[in-house]
Scaffold this motif. Structure first.
Motif, PDB file in Angstrom:
ATOM      1  N   UNK A  30       0.848  -1.181   0.000  1.00  0.00           N
ATOM      2  CA  UNK A  30       0.000   0.000   0.000  1.00  0.00           C
ATOM      3  C   UNK A  30       0.886   1.234   0.000  1.00  0.00           C
ATOM      4  N   UNK A  31       0.682   2.091  -0.995  1.00  0.00           N
ATOM      5  CA  UNK A  31       1.498   3.293  -1.138  1.00  0.00           C
ATOM      6  C   UNK A  31       0.678   4.569  -1.205  1.00  0.00           C
ATOM      7  N   UNK A  36      -4.764   1.554  -0.301  1.00  0.00           N
ATOM      8  CA  UNK A  36      -5.125   1.298   1.091  1.00  0.00           C
ATOM      9  C   UNK A  36      -6.621   0.993   1.202  1.00  0.00           C
ATOM     10  N   UNK A  37      -7.442   1.699   0.437  1.00  0.00           N
ATOM     11  CA  UNK A  37      -8.884   1.428   0.423  1.00  0.00           C
ATOM     12  C   UNK A  37      -9.163   0.024  -0.086  1.00  0.00           C
ATOM     13  N   UNK A  38      -8.441  -0.372  -1.127  1.00  0.00           N
ATOM     14  CA  UNK A  38      -8.600  -1.721  -1.675  1.00  0.00           C
ATOM     15  C   UNK A  38      -8.195  -2.776  -0.649  1.00  0.00           C
ATOM     16  N   UNK A  39      -7.143  -2.478   0.107  1.00  0.00           N
ATOM     17  CA  UNK A  39      -6.693  -3.401   1.150  1.00  0.00           C
ATOM     18  C   UNK A  39      -7.771  -3.578   2.204  1.00  0.00           C
ATOM     19  N   UNK A  55       5.695  -1.166   8.429  1.00  0.00           N
ATOM     20  CA  UNK A  55       5.407   0.226   8.105  1.00  0.00           C
ATOM     21  C   UNK A  55       6.735   0.931   7.829  1.00  0.00           C
ATOM     22  N   UNK A  56       7.051   1.103   6.572  1.00  0.00           N
ATOM     23  CA  UNK A  56       8.280   1.783   6.196  1.00  0.00           C
ATOM     24  C   UNK A  56       8.103   3.296   6.292  1.00  0.00           C
ATOM     25  N   UNK A  57       6.900   3.751   5.971  1.00  0.00           N
ATOM     26  CA  UNK A  57       6.598   5.182   6.044  1.00  0.00           C
ATOM     27  C   UNK A  57       5.101   5.347   6.294  1.00  0.00           C
ATOM     28  N   UNK A  97       2.186   6.751   1.581  1.00  0.00           N
ATOM     29  CA  UNK A  97       2.843   5.995   2.628  1.00  0.00           C
ATOM     30  C   UNK A  97       3.556   4.805   1.989  1.00  0.00           C
ATOM     31  N   UNK A  98       4.143   3.965   2.794  1.00  0.00           N
ATOM     32  CA  UNK A  98       4.825   2.774   2.279  1.00  0.00           C
ATOM     33  C   UNK A  98       4.645   1.658   3.301  1.00  0.00           C
ATOM     34  N   UNK A  99       3.733   0.742   2.999  1.00  0.00           N
ATOM     35  CA  UNK A  99       3.398  -0.339   3.918  1.00  0.00           C
ATOM     36  C   UNK A  99       3.408  -1.670   3.182  1.00  0.00           C
ATOM     37  N   UNK A 100       3.857  -2.699   3.882  1.00  0.00           N
ATOM     38  CA  UNK A 100       3.912  -4.042   3.303  1.00  0.00           C
ATOM     39  C   UNK A 100       3.152  -4.992   4.215  1.00  0.00           C
ATOM     40  N   UNK A 101       2.224  -5.751   3.645  1.00  0.00           N
ATOM     41  CA  UNK A 101       1.430  -6.721   4.390  1.00  0.00           C
ATOM     42  C   UNK A 101       1.686  -8.101   3.794  1.00  0.00           C
ATOM     43  N   UNK A 102       2.179  -9.020   4.603  1.00  0.00           N
ATOM     44  CA  UNK A 102       2.464 -10.377   4.131  1.00  0.00           C
ATOM     45  C   UNK A 102       1.537 -11.345   4.852  1.00  0.00           C
ATOM     46  N   UNK A 103       0.601 -11.921   4.116  1.00  0.00           N
ATOM     47  CA  UNK A 103      -0.312 -12.902   4.681  1.00  0.00           C
ATOM     48  C   UNK A 103       0.387 -14.245   4.779  1.00  0.00           C
TER      49      UNK A 103
END
Length: 324
Positions: A30-31, A36-39, A55-57, A97-103
């Motif tokens: 998510x950037x 983010x809405x889609x997430x 959360x990188x940023x 922002x810069x976020x990574x989500x790993x399921x």
């Protein structure tokens, strides 16, 4: 997720079971507000899922309707493992922002962690109660090594089975680093949290270091640049990032150097200059000390494959080493 419950990757490929084990891995980035809405919408279709959150940023708040305070708040350069739920709402105030989500599958943790592990017990309670919870009650810090792993996943060119093998090996590496940080926090006891002003000063120090790798800043100079003193700089930086100022910088340089050698057409001499070394031989020695091989070895595609396989085995070995 498909009607059969299979997870899809960003490329639309089904992430089936790896190594013949019943666990699945998928990644979401998510950037901006749109992604983010889609997430958030995708979470509504899930009952319970386990995800590593980096959360990188930016700033992420995880809110439940029946709680006055957020279940979890993650800020810049923090990460944790979240057992989410369809009632959980993710909030992000920053448009970019810069976020990574790993399921990951729950069995990935139960396979490696002792049944009485504190973090696993936190998740077990959430599963039993059918509610959202977190692995670590104290957020963990993102290191240059974690950033390098996340970047390698994002820029990976592997396909087919190698892509799945690569992805799971990197997830295991991330899990090793998370477990290591968790154990360190547990062994050290509960550390006092930094005030926001002090924390932001440490973020500023990190930005100065990473944006000026060719420069050599004495600790006293760095402390004056951000409005603190040398003692507080050394203490607070260790609390914020889990390592020393120069330890962080060296790790960052080495990870950046390896990434450039793999992904860019750059000479060793040019790379040494970018990393702040006067002589290429000094850089090569530092690189070998950090990784165990000389930087020119990465020029060989065959050697890169060997490193890839070594990373997989090292990830497994580190998991068992941490868990004893």
């Amino acid at each position: 997720m498909t009607p059969k419950g299979e997870h899809l990757t960003l490329k639309g490929e089904i992430t089936d079971h790896l190594f013949q084990l019943k666990r699945e891995v998928s990644i979401t980035y998510s950037e901006n507000t749109i992604s983010f809405t889609a997430l958030n919408k995708s979470l509504k279709s899930l009952q319970q899922s386990l995800r590593m959150v980096f959360i990188l940023k930016g700033k992420l708040s995880c809110v439940l309707p029946d709680l006055k305070k957020p279940l979890l708040v993650l800020e810049d350069q923090q990460h944790n493992i979240l057992l989410d739920h369809d009632q959980l709402i993710l909030l992000c105030e920053q448009e970019t922002h810069d976020m990574v989500f790993i399921n990951i599958d729950y069995s990935l943790l139960t396979r490696y962690l002792p049944q009485d592990h504190t973090g696993l017990l936190n998740l077990k309670r959430g599963v039993a109660r059918d509610e959202a919870t977190v692995f670590s009650n104290c957020n963990l810090h993102i290191t240059p090594e974690i950033i390098a792993i996340l970047n390698s996943i994002k820029s990976s060119t592997h396909t087919g089975f190698c892509e799945k093998l690569f992805l799971e090996s990197k997830v295991l590496e991330l899990l090793v680093l998370q477990l290591s940080q968790f154990e360190q926090i547990k062994d050290d006891g509960i550390k006092h949290l930094l005030k926001k002003d002090d924390l932001y000063k440490m973020y500023e120090v990190r930005e100065i270091l990473t944006a000026n790798m060719q420069e050599q800043f004495p600790l006293r100079t760095l402390s004056h640049m951000v409005g603190t003193n040398e003692f507080n700089l050394k203490r607070n930086f260790k609390i914020a990032f889990g390592t020393t100022v120069y330890g962080y910088l060296n790790e960052y340089k080495m990870e950046q150097a390896r990434s450039m050698l793999i992904n860019k057409d750059i000479s060793i001499a040019e790379l040494a200059t970018k990393m702040g070394y006067k002589y290429a031989t000094h850089f090569s020695s530092a690189f070998k000390k950090h990784f165990g091989y000389l930087p020119n070895k990465l020029r060989s595609g065959k050697f890169s494959l060997i490193i890839f396989m070594e990373d997989i085995f090292v990830a497994f070995e580190n998991v068992w080493m941490i868990l004893g």
